[in-house]
Design a protein around this motif. Structure first.
Motif, PDB file in Angstrom:
ATOM      1  N   LEU A   1      41.478  43.545  46.886  1.00 31.32           N
ATOM      2  CA  LEU A   1      42.425  42.668  46.202  1.00 31.32           C
ATOM      3  C   LEU A   1      42.109  41.199  46.462  1.00 31.32           C
ATOM      4  O   LEU A   1      42.264  40.360  45.580  1.00 31.32           O
TER       5      LEU A   1
ATOM      6  N   ALA B   1      39.400  40.187  44.140  1.00 31.76           N
ATOM      7  CA  ALA B   1      39.953  39.994  42.794  1.00 31.76           C
ATOM      8  C   ALA B   1      40.706  38.662  42.706  1.00 31.76           C
ATOM      9  O   ALA B   1      40.591  37.944  41.711  1.00 31.76           O
TER      10      ALA B   1
ATOM     11  N   ALA C   1      39.798  35.528  40.254  1.00 37.72           N
ATOM     12  CA  ALA C   1      40.838  34.972  39.377  1.00 37.72           C
ATOM     13  C   ALA C   1      41.062  33.493  39.675  1.00 37.72           C
ATOM     14  O   ALA C   1      41.262  32.690  38.759  1.00 37.72           O
TER      15      ALA C   1
END
Length: 165
Positions: free
Chosen positions: A5, A8, A12
Motif C-alpha cells: 500500500l 501504491a 499516486a
C-alpha cells in the motif's frame, strides 16, 4: 500488505504532483491565452462564451482540488512509513490524521461551493449539490477524525506501557 500500500501511495503521490504541476502551468497560461470568440459546448446543445474569469476559476478549482489530495497523500505516506516500521501509534500520526480530516473537509467544502457558484454562473448546465450528496464526504471526514482519536488513545497506551516496569 502495508508495504504494498505504501508503494501504491508513493506512485499516486508522484502522479498527483505531476498532475497538479501541469494544472498550475495551465492556470498561469490561462492568463495569457487569447479567448476571442471561443465558446464551450455544454451537453451537446448549449454553447457558452469562454471568458477569462470562467477559465481561471475552472482551472484554479481543479488545481486546488488535486493540490488538496497531494497534501492528503503526503500525510498518508508518512503514516504508512511508521506502519511499515511497526510503530504506527505515534503522536505525529494523530496530528497527521487530523490534518487529513481538515484538508478533506476543506476540499469537500470547496467542491460544494464551486458547484454552487457554477450553477449560478451557468444555470441549467450544472445543478447545485443537495445536502444528501454531502452525506458520504462528511461521513468520511468524521471517520478520519475518529481514527485520529483511536491513534491518540493508542499512543497514550503505548506511552503508559513504556513507563510500566
Amino acid at each position: 500488505m502495508s508495504s504494498l500500500l505504501k508503494i501504491a501511495l508513493d506512485v499516486a503521490y508522484v502522479l498527483m504532483w505531476a498532475l497538479t504541476g501541469l494544472l498550475l502551468l495551465v492556470l498561469v497560461a490561462s492568463f495569457f491565452i487569447p479567448l476571442d470568440n471561443l465558446t464551450v459546448t455544454v451537453r451537446t446543445e448549449r454553447q457558452l462564451p469562454l471568458t477569462r474569469p470562467l477559465l481561471v476559476f475552472g482551472v484554479g478549482s481543479v488545481a486546488a482540488y488535486f493540490g488538496g489530495f497531494v497534501l492528503i497523500l503526503r500525510n498518508l505516506r508518512k503514516i504508512f512509513r511508521t506502519l511499515t516500521l511497526g510503530d504506527p501509534f505515534q503522536p505525529e500520526n494523530v496530528r497527521r490524521l487530523r490534518q487529513v480530516g481538515v484538508i478533506l473537509a476543506v476540499v469537500t467544502g470547496g467542491v460544494f461551493a464551486a458547484q454552487m457558484m457554477m450553477a449560478r454562473i451557468a444555470p441549467g448546465v450544472l445543478s447545485p449539490q443537495g445536502i444528501s450528496e454531502l452525506l458520504t464526504p462528511v461521513f468520511s471526514v468524521l471517520v478520519v477524525f475518529v481514527l485520529a482519536e483511536v491513534f491518540r488513545e493508542g499512543a497514550r497506551l503505548r506511552r503508559e506501557s513504556e513507563l510500566t516496569i
